[in-house]
Design an enzyme around this catalytic site. Structure first.
Site, PDB file in Angstrom:
ATOM      1  N   CYS A  35      32.640  49.415  47.219  1.00 35.04           N
ATOM      2  CA  CYS A  35      33.880  48.664  47.465  1.00 35.04           C
ATOM      3  C   CYS A  35      35.099  49.572  47.634  1.00 35.04           C
ATOM      4  O   CYS A  35      36.154  49.112  48.072  1.00 35.04           O
ATOM      5  CB  CYS A  35      34.144  47.674  46.330  1.00 35.04           C
ATOM      6  SG  CYS A  35      34.497  48.491  44.765  1.00 35.04           S
ATOM      7  N   CYS A 104      30.125  47.847  39.636  1.00 39.68           N
ATOM      8  CA  CYS A 104      31.451  47.651  39.026  1.00 39.68           C
ATOM      9  C   CYS A 104      31.382  47.985  37.540  1.00 39.68           C
ATOM     10  O   CYS A 104      32.258  48.639  36.986  1.00 39.68           O
ATOM     11  CB  CYS A 104      31.933  46.215  39.205  1.00 39.68           C
ATOM     12  SG  CYS A 104      31.760  45.608  40.892  1.00 39.68           S
TER      13      CYS A 104
HETATM   14  S1  FES Z   1      34.382  45.061  43.534  1.00 37.67           S
HETATM   15 FE1  FES Z   1      35.225  47.046  43.318  1.00 37.67          FE
HETATM   16  S2  FES Z   1      34.940  47.525  41.242  1.00 37.67           S
HETATM   17 FE2  FES Z   1      34.084  45.556  41.446  1.00 37.67          FE
END
Ligand code: FES
Length: 137
Positions: A35, A104
């Protein structure tokens, strides 16, 4: 939102230990490749015990909740205990998270590992410096 355990949601809504520590003894910075979010973990060590642990992140709710839980639980622990606590939390929480949120979660535990590594390196550096001074005298 019903997928997460209640205590996890509570930490997401009221995160503890957010921010930086001035003059930390260790800082770990990691990124989530999936991400692009970043996590920083700060530790202060006093007599081999973690007296303070804080975090800053651009990450999601799962990253925030995990960091809040981890920083709360490692306060007062030794460095080795902190790593064990991190492992225990992994076993406790990972099975309850959606699979796509595992990276995450790993942000917090990996940032802690790096902060501890930095702390240990500084400790070794100090040890070597003291040994050199001892040889000279
Ligand atoms: S979506 Fe980026 S840390 Fe969870």
């Amino acid at each position: 939102m019903g997928k997460y355990p209640k205590f996890f949601m509570e930490h997401f809504q009221n995160p503890r230990n957010v921010g930086e520590i001035s003059n930390p003894d260790g800082v770990g910075t990691v990124g989530n490749a999936s991400c692009g979010d970043i996590m920083q973990m700060f530790i202060k060590v006093n007599g081999n015990r973690i007296s303070q642990a804080t975090f800053k992140t651009f990450g999601c709710g799962a990253a925030i909740a995990t960091s809040s839980i981890l920083t709360e639980r490692i306060k007062g622990s030794t460095i080795d205990e902190a790593l064990e606590i991190s492992e225990r939390i992994s076993k406790e929480i990972l099975s309850e998270l959606p699979e796509k949120k595992i990276p995450c979660f790993n942000l917090a535990t990996n940032a802690l590992k790096l902060a501890i590594e930095e702390y240990r390196c500084m400790e070794v550096g100090l040890y070597e410096k003291l040994m050199k001074q001892a040889k000279k005298s």
